[in-house]
Design a protein around this motif. Structure first.
Motif, PDB file in Angstrom:
ATOM      1  N   ILE A   6     -27.118 -29.451 -24.569  1.00 30.63           N
ATOM      2  CA  ILE A   6     -26.699 -28.064 -24.757  1.00 30.63           C
ATOM      3  C   ILE A   6     -27.082 -27.304 -23.508  1.00 30.63           C
ATOM      4  CG2 ILE A   6     -27.057 -25.958 -26.083  1.00 30.63           C
ATOM      5  CD1 ILE A   6     -27.528 -27.537 -28.512  1.00 30.63           C
ATOM      6  N   HIS A  25     -28.684 -14.482 -19.390  1.00 30.06           N
ATOM      7  CA  HIS A  25     -29.685 -14.420 -20.447  1.00 30.06           C
ATOM      8  C   HIS A  25     -30.382 -15.763 -20.627  1.00 30.06           C
ATOM      9  CE1 HIS A  25     -25.497 -14.012 -21.624  1.00 30.06           C
ATOM     10  NE2 HIS A  25     -25.673 -14.926 -22.543  1.00 30.06           N
ATOM     11  N   PHE A  26     -29.902 -16.802 -19.933  1.00 28.13           N
ATOM     12  CA  PHE A  26     -30.577 -18.099 -20.028  1.00 28.13           C
ATOM     13  C   PHE A  26     -31.324 -18.438 -18.748  1.00 28.13           C
ATOM     14  CE2 PHE A  26     -26.678 -18.233 -22.547  1.00 28.13           C
ATOM     15  CZ  PHE A  26     -27.288 -18.113 -23.773  1.00 28.13           C
ATOM     16  N   LEU A 246     -30.620 -10.992 -26.566  1.00 24.49           N
ATOM     17  CA  LEU A 246     -29.268 -10.644 -26.168  1.00 24.49           C
ATOM     18  C   LEU A 246     -28.844  -9.310 -26.758  1.00 24.49           C
ATOM     19  CD1 LEU A 246     -27.382 -14.004 -26.772  1.00 24.49           C
ATOM     20  CD2 LEU A 246     -28.456 -13.145 -24.688  1.00 24.49           C
ATOM     21  N   ASP A 247     -27.949  -8.650 -26.056  1.00 24.23           N
ATOM     22  CA  ASP A 247     -27.397  -7.402 -26.549  1.00 24.23           C
ATOM     23  C   ASP A 247     -26.671  -7.641 -27.886  1.00 24.23           C
ATOM     24  OD1 ASP A 247     -26.827  -4.722 -26.481  1.00 24.23           O
ATOM     25  OD2 ASP A 247     -25.141  -4.902 -25.093  1.00 24.23           O
ATOM     26  N   PHE A 248     -26.911  -6.750 -28.815  1.00 24.14           N
ATOM     27  CA  PHE A 248     -26.293  -6.801 -30.148  1.00 24.14           C
ATOM     28  C   PHE A 248     -26.648  -8.058 -30.926  1.00 24.14           C
ATOM     29  CE2 PHE A 248     -23.860  -3.345 -28.410  1.00 24.14           C
ATOM     30  CZ  PHE A 248     -23.894  -2.467 -29.481  1.00 24.14           C
ATOM     31  N   ILE A 250     -29.098 -10.176 -33.630  1.00 24.02           N
ATOM     32  CA  ILE A 250     -29.833  -9.924 -34.866  1.00 24.02           C
ATOM     33  C   ILE A 250     -31.079 -10.789 -34.789  1.00 24.02           C
ATOM     34  CG2 ILE A 250     -29.766 -10.141 -37.378  1.00 24.02           C
ATOM     35  CD1 ILE A 250     -26.647  -9.870 -37.098  1.00 24.02           C
ATOM     36  N   GLU A 252     -35.364 -11.666 -36.097  1.00 28.47           N
ATOM     37  CA  GLU A 252     -36.266 -11.618 -37.238  1.00 28.47           C
ATOM     38  C   GLU A 252     -37.311 -10.515 -37.081  1.00 28.47           C
ATOM     39  OE1 GLU A 252     -37.911 -15.492 -38.840  1.00 28.47           O
ATOM     40  OE2 GLU A 252     -36.814 -16.180 -37.074  1.00 28.47           O
ATOM     41  N   GLU A 309     -32.201  -0.871 -36.704  1.00 30.52           N
ATOM     42  CA  GLU A 309     -31.529  -1.020 -35.415  1.00 30.52           C
ATOM     43  C   GLU A 309     -32.355  -0.351 -34.316  1.00 30.52           C
ATOM     44  OE1 GLU A 309     -27.467   0.322 -35.773  1.00 30.52           O
ATOM     45  OE2 GLU A 309     -27.122  -0.920 -37.554  1.00 30.52           O
ATOM     46  N   TYR A 310     -32.484  -1.028 -33.191  1.00 28.45           N
ATOM     47  CA  TYR A 310     -33.288  -0.528 -32.082  1.00 28.45           C
ATOM     48  C   TYR A 310     -32.520  -0.606 -30.769  1.00 28.45           C
ATOM     49  CZ  TYR A 310     -37.308  -1.015 -35.240  1.00 28.45           C
ATOM     50  OH  TYR A 310     -38.174  -0.904 -36.292  1.00 28.45           O
ATOM     51  N   ASN A 344     -29.021  -3.361 -27.520  1.00 31.60           N
ATOM     52  CA  ASN A 344     -29.158  -3.008 -28.935  1.00 31.60           C
ATOM     53  C   ASN A 344     -29.546  -4.258 -29.706  1.00 31.60           C
ATOM     54  OD1 ASN A 344     -27.663  -0.139 -29.256  1.00 31.60           O
ATOM     55  ND2 ASN A 344     -26.711  -1.360 -27.674  1.00 31.60           N
ATOM     56  N   VAL A 345     -30.538  -4.124 -30.578  1.00 30.49           N
ATOM     57  CA  VAL A 345     -30.862  -5.258 -31.453  1.00 30.49           C
ATOM     58  C   VAL A 345     -31.027  -4.754 -32.884  1.00 30.49           C
ATOM     59  CG1 VAL A 345     -32.012  -6.634 -29.666  1.00 30.49           C
ATOM     60  CG2 VAL A 345     -33.370  -5.089 -31.095  1.00 30.49           C
ATOM     61  N   LYS A 346     -30.811  -5.662 -33.801  1.00 29.63           N
ATOM     62  CA  LYS A 346     -30.985  -5.332 -35.205  1.00 29.63           C
ATOM     63  C   LYS A 346     -32.065  -6.259 -35.748  1.00 29.63           C
ATOM     64  CE  LYS A 346     -28.038  -4.646 -39.226  1.00 29.63           C
ATOM     65  NZ  LYS A 346     -26.644  -4.864 -39.643  1.00 29.63           N
ATOM     66  N   GLU A 348     -33.834  -7.885 -38.862  1.00 27.21           N
ATOM     67  CA  GLU A 348     -33.517  -8.139 -40.282  1.00 27.21           C
ATOM     68  C   GLU A 348     -34.688  -8.794 -40.995  1.00 27.21           C
ATOM     69  OE1 GLU A 348     -28.707  -8.574 -40.884  1.00 27.21           O
ATOM     70  OE2 GLU A 348     -29.968 -10.338 -41.082  1.00 27.21           O
TER      71      GLU A 348
ATOM     72  N   GLU B  18     -25.512 -23.281 -30.569  1.00 27.79           N
ATOM     73  CA  GLU B  18     -24.610 -23.242 -29.425  1.00 27.79           C
ATOM     74  C   GLU B  18     -23.300 -22.558 -29.791  1.00 27.79           C
ATOM     75  OE1 GLU B  18     -23.661 -26.378 -25.954  1.00 27.79           O
ATOM     76  OE2 GLU B  18     -22.893 -26.970 -27.892  1.00 27.79           O
ATOM     77  N   TYR B  99     -23.181  -5.647 -34.758  1.00 26.36           N
ATOM     78  CA  TYR B  99     -24.113  -6.703 -34.381  1.00 26.36           C
ATOM     79  C   TYR B  99     -23.504  -8.078 -34.623  1.00 26.36           C
ATOM     80  CZ  TYR B  99     -27.529  -3.113 -33.669  1.00 26.36           C
ATOM     81  OH  TYR B  99     -28.176  -2.022 -33.179  1.00 26.36           O
ATOM     82  N   GLY B 100     -24.079  -9.060 -33.960  1.00 23.96           N
ATOM     83  CA  GLY B 100     -23.591 -10.433 -34.088  1.00 23.96           C
ATOM     84  C   GLY B 100     -23.121 -10.937 -32.735  1.00 23.96           C
ATOM     85  N   GLN B 102     -21.245 -11.493 -29.590  1.00 22.58           N
ATOM     86  CA  GLN B 102     -20.296 -10.558 -28.974  1.00 22.58           C
ATOM     87  C   GLN B 102     -19.094 -11.315 -28.401  1.00 22.58           C
ATOM     88  OE1 GLN B 102     -20.636  -6.941 -29.094  1.00 22.58           O
ATOM     89  NE2 GLN B 102     -21.915  -7.780 -30.729  1.00 22.58           N
ATOM     90  N   LYS B 181     -19.193 -32.248 -31.524  1.00 22.21           N
ATOM     91  CA  LYS B 181     -19.553 -30.852 -31.742  1.00 22.21           C
ATOM     92  C   LYS B 181     -18.536 -30.101 -32.593  1.00 22.21           C
ATOM     93  CE  LYS B 181     -22.572 -30.407 -27.788  1.00 22.21           C
ATOM     94  NZ  LYS B 181     -22.933 -29.652 -26.571  1.00 22.21           N
TER      95      LYS B 181
END
Lengths: 348, 348
Positions: A6, A25-26, A246-248, A250, A252, A309-310, A344-346, A348, B18, B99-100, B102, B181
């Motif tokens: 991966i 982001h990686f 990551l943006d948007f 979700i 823990e 949401e933050y 933005n993050v949520k 949950e 992934e 959210y989720g 993108q 995959k």
């Protein structure tokens, strides 16, 4: 569970010319491996022939000369960790939106460049008092939409920047010969300036006694803001990017490490502040040991008390106590976006 | 000029699990090769053991049975060209943002699936009158943020859809065994429904006499609009995407081929209209021969008379004379975005 390979790939913005950015982001490590090094081209890739292993230096020097690749790598060299950033990085964030490659945040890399300081060569050939700028011509060429003729990628530097001890004629990246797509065999590397200055596939260097004009200098790579006069794109602006989460996304309700990078082309990074409450309060992130030309890694622990949401923001501060602005300088061609980084993050 | 390998990669949205999407503006062909087939996972990839080559079918059938892979591939098979689209495709376009993952526009593929119609197996085992739904359990499992226990990916279909002659237990994609995959060795394929219905790595099929409830059916994959009651995500909405040119690209003043795809999960594509003047006038695109479950390619020539900025829009029309809407149905989890497709271009 079995292990399946991966890994992220570069994200393609256009194929002809090939423009691809890092899945930033990686990018955890300090050194960007070649496979995640963003690609920014104006034309198709040039052919590599024997000619590419020779570098002409002429114009206002006492003894014009052509150096072979083997001669160049036998001069005393310098190795520097350097951030290269496309001046269009983050272009897609401008509002109103602007035309051109819609770069997200990944048109940036940090790598270890080795080369001969250009000044070594210029002093050897005898730079004359008439020298005002140094012009760098590349082997890549082609048509551009606004002109009807073939042009090469050519840019100049003011003589002071050309003579800076850290401006390099580079031939190694991360301990290996330059990758084909990043300028092999010889590439100019200009620390602190946006990437367009670091001309790839170097063909010819000409010292001139006037200001160079050409499409990549007087048309492209110029800021055209709304209410102030146009001015050229030069050094990288103070900037930061949140790498994770990551943006948007979700996430823990738990303790999270918020991390990212900060960099500048003027001065050094002094600190990074992070806000979790829409900018009301700011917390100092831990910043990792700094190097002059490389980006600074930063991180901060965050344990949200409540679900919801933050907005998470990062703001780099430099050695002159300047901070990233709330708003970028909007300009027609979309260069130098450096507003405070927000995601933005949520929880949950 | 030498030839260098230039090709786009999948664009990564997240690594664990992934999730990657197609660089759709380069998808020219009718059949999506495996390397550009979007990946959408909820968990890490499951192990493949001997057990995966056996499919249990039980519940409200007269003779529950377990079929081996070899038995399954010896039943009469069907081969169909089918669009699979993630119900979150184009999620990043919702305003206000949700959210989720993108996803841009590339969480979609079109490929040739071969398999045994599920009804063949269900009729063979004797479906009873009590049968109301059919439940499909996958081998992949893991934790989800909102729950504190391990869950498998499980979803159900109404009995009518399960018994549809084109609902397949698939074992080939584009003439090859399923890719690891994408569900190897056995995957459910549900034409016309969003991709979440086409359960990968099939483990067990259970016929039940009630409505199945589970996190991927009563929590996720449910539309939560603002002012109407929640309802489940099922068939793909009427949709189109402009593949070229790219959004916010700068193009020459010349004749351009504007091209894209159109698809729907209800009825068939009848036509595609394209506007170059902010929706004032619409022009019929040429649409390529249609197949029931595959996307339709379309294209139209465009010769802008003047330089300037243009908005290009595409609007699919289906066999019931419905058209793509101007606005999507906003919903909290961001499913089923299908507003008229729009791009901005600048002619220079």
């Amino acid at each position: 569970m079995y292990f399946y390979q991966i890994k992220p790939h570069l994200t393609t913005r256009s194929l002809f010319p090939e423009n691809q950015e890092s899945p930033i982001h990686f990018l955890r490590a300090g050194i960007t491996p070649v496979r995640y090094f963003y690609k920014r081209n104006h034309f198709s890739y040039p052919a590599i022939t024997n000619e590419n292993f020779h570098l002409q230096i002429n114009g206002k020097v006492t003894n014009p000369n052509t150096f072979s690749f083997n001669e160049l790598i036998n001069f005393p060299s310098k190795t520097l960790d350097i951030v290269l950033e496309c001046s269009g990085n983050k272009r897609s964030k401008f509002e109103p939106k602007v035309y051109g490659e819609q770069w997200a945040q990944g048109a940036i890399s940090r790598g270890r460049w080795r080369g001969v300081p250009l000044r070594t060569l210029l002093y050897l050939l005898g730079i004359t008092k008439l020298a005002k700028e140094v012009v760098f011509e590349s082997f890549d060429n082609g048509k551009i939409p606004s002109m009807n003729k073939e042009v090469s990628f050519i840019r100049s530097l003011p003589i002071e920047k050309a003579l800076h001890p850290d401006t390099l004629i580079a031939y190694e990246y991360n301990g290996m010969p330059l990758p084909f797509k990043h300028g092999f065999p010889l590439r100019l590397i200009v620390p602190q300036w946006y990437g367009m200055a670091s001309v790839k596939w170097l063909k010819r260097i000409t010292v001139i006694d006037h200001n160079y004009e050409g499409p990549f200098q007087t048309d492209d790579y110029v800021y055209y803001p709304k209410e102030i006069e146009p001015f050229p794109v030069t050094s990288m602006k103070l900037n930061s990017t949140i790498l994770q989460p990551l943006d948007f996304s979700i996430i823990e309700k738990a303790t999270h490490t918020i991390s990212g990078i900060a960099w500048t082309g003027e001065g050094e990074i002094k600190g990074v502040q992070v806000s979790f409450d829409n900018g009301i309060s700011w917390n100092d992130a831990i910043v990792y040991p700094k190097q002059k030309y490389a980006w600074t890694n930063w991180s901060i622990e965050w344990s949200p008390i409540e679900k919801g949401e933050y907005v998470i923001q990062s703001k780099a501060i430099d050695s002159n106590d300047r901070a990233q602005p709330d708003e970028p300088l909007w300009n027609k061609k979309g260069y130098g976006y450096n507003a405070i980084s927000k995601i933005n993050v949520k929880v949950e």
